[in-house]
Design an enzyme around this catalytic site. Structure first.
Site, PDB file in Angstrom:
ATOM      1  N   GLU A 112       0.826  -1.211   0.000  1.00 53.30           N
ATOM      2  CA  GLU A 112       0.000   0.000   0.000  1.00 53.30           C
ATOM      3  C   GLU A 112       0.857   1.256   0.000  1.00 53.30           C
ATOM      4  OE1 GLU A 112      -3.516   2.124   2.704  1.00 53.30           O
ATOM      5  OE2 GLU A 112      -2.771   0.109   3.199  1.00 53.30           O
ATOM      6  N   HIS A 150       8.989   9.524 -18.662  1.00 55.59           N
ATOM      7  CA  HIS A 150       8.545   8.365 -17.893  1.00 55.59           C
ATOM      8  C   HIS A 150       8.471   7.151 -18.816  1.00 55.59           C
ATOM      9  CE1 HIS A 150       6.589  10.843 -14.414  1.00 55.59           C
ATOM     10  NE2 HIS A 150       7.829  11.195 -14.688  1.00 55.59           N
ATOM     11  N   GLU A 152       6.151   5.162 -19.601  1.00 63.82           N
ATOM     12  CA  GLU A 152       4.993   5.087 -20.496  1.00 63.82           C
ATOM     13  C   GLU A 152       5.240   5.875 -21.788  1.00 63.82           C
ATOM     14  OE1 GLU A 152       3.369   5.009 -16.197  1.00 63.82           O
ATOM     15  OE2 GLU A 152       4.982   5.971 -17.334  1.00 63.82           O
ATOM     16  N   CYS A 180       0.904   8.430 -14.041  1.00 61.99           N
ATOM     17  CA  CYS A 180       0.621   9.707 -13.390  1.00 61.99           C
ATOM     18  C   CYS A 180      -0.332  10.506 -14.289  1.00 61.99           C
ATOM     19  CB  CYS A 180       1.919  10.478 -13.150  1.00 61.99           C
ATOM     20  SG  CYS A 180       2.776  10.972 -14.664  1.00 61.99           S
TER      21      CYS A 180
END
Length: 273
Positions: A112, A150, A152, A180
């Site tokens: 988490e 990034h 991606e 993001c």
């Protein structure tokens, strides 16, 4: 006999002065002897100092940082040197076939709180269909440092930069965290420009999912046709066998792997509903 009155007797003041002079002579005598002894000791113990030889004019003198400065004629003061900040180059995107197992176990762990995980790992698989000849697919992984592009965005710059609208592309990602807001926006632009490309993203963790802009970015990305879902234990096992240098070891799920998937899956469903 002479009369006693005619004999001259020294006055009291003269006697006192004579005593003082005798006392001064007595005091000065040991003092002079001490000074003579001191000078004698100094002459015995003191060694003659060697006069340093003058260095040649062309001799090289070391600087404060250990380097040699040509033509230096004297010692260099430390305050004359100021350290200039060194500009480090941005971390490059790393592309490979299989990643280190330690990286996988740490970066893909679906905890988490992802403290210390400042990279994005992206495992990709690309299937291409529709050409006159059979086209080989693509498979590998990327990693970034969140300093330049990034992972991606870098995928479409370094892996799938070429796009042929006559072909059908199915791109599947397994990422250590969800995109993001900025990456989600760029992916939407790419999907709108490349009509024959389908993108599936399987995320280990949700990146800052409580932030409104992150939620909005994921919602827009889903509406653009991207399929978003969380990685299940079976997905981790697939990534381990396909994209990790596993040395033929079987994948062992970490503690709470299933529970953490359920937690993130519920959060993602709430965002996308």
């Amino acid at each position: 006999m002479a009369d006693k009155k005619d004999i001259k007797t020294p006055s009291k003041g003269i006697l006192v002065k004579k005593k003082e002079k005798k006392a001064e002579k007595a005091e000065s005598k040991p003092q002079k002897e001490k000074e003579k002894k001191k000078v004698k000791d100094e002459n015995v113990t003191k060694k003659p100092e060697k006069t340093p030889e003058n260095p040649p004019k062309d001799e090289e003198m070391p600087q404060g940082n250990g380097e040699i400065a040509e033509g230096a004629k004297g010692p260099v003061k430390e305050e004359e040197f100021e350290l200039e900040p060194m500009e480090l180059p941005p971390f490059e995107i790393i592309v490979g076939d299989r990643m280190n197992p330690t990286f996988f176990k740490f970066q893909f762990k679906n905890v988490e709180y992802s403290s210390g995980r400042n990279k994005t790992f992206l495992c990709y698989q690309v299937d291409i269909q529709g050409g006159a000849t059979e086209t080989d697919g693509l498979r590998g992984f990327l990693e970034d440092e969140h300093t330049g592009s990034h992972a991606e965005e870098a995928f479409f710059q370094q892996v799938l930069a070429y796009y042929d609208k006559s072909l059908q592309y199915t791109v599947t990602w397994y990422t250590s965290s969800s995109p993001c807001a900025a990456c989600a926006s760029k992916l939407v632009e790419i999907l709108r420009a490349r009509k024959t490309l389908r993108l599936n993203i399987h995320c280990s963790r949700l990146f800052q999912w409580e932030e409104p802009e992150i939620q909005a970015g994921l919602q827009v990305l889903a509406r653009a046709g991207c399929k978003l879902r969380m990685m299940r234990p079976l997905d981790f096992a697939y990534v381990w066998s396909t994209f990790v240098e596993n040395e033929e070891d079987n994948f062992t799920p970490w503690e709470d792997c299933q529970d953490n998937y359920d937690y993130y899956d519920e959060k993602l469903c709430d965002i996308l509903k």
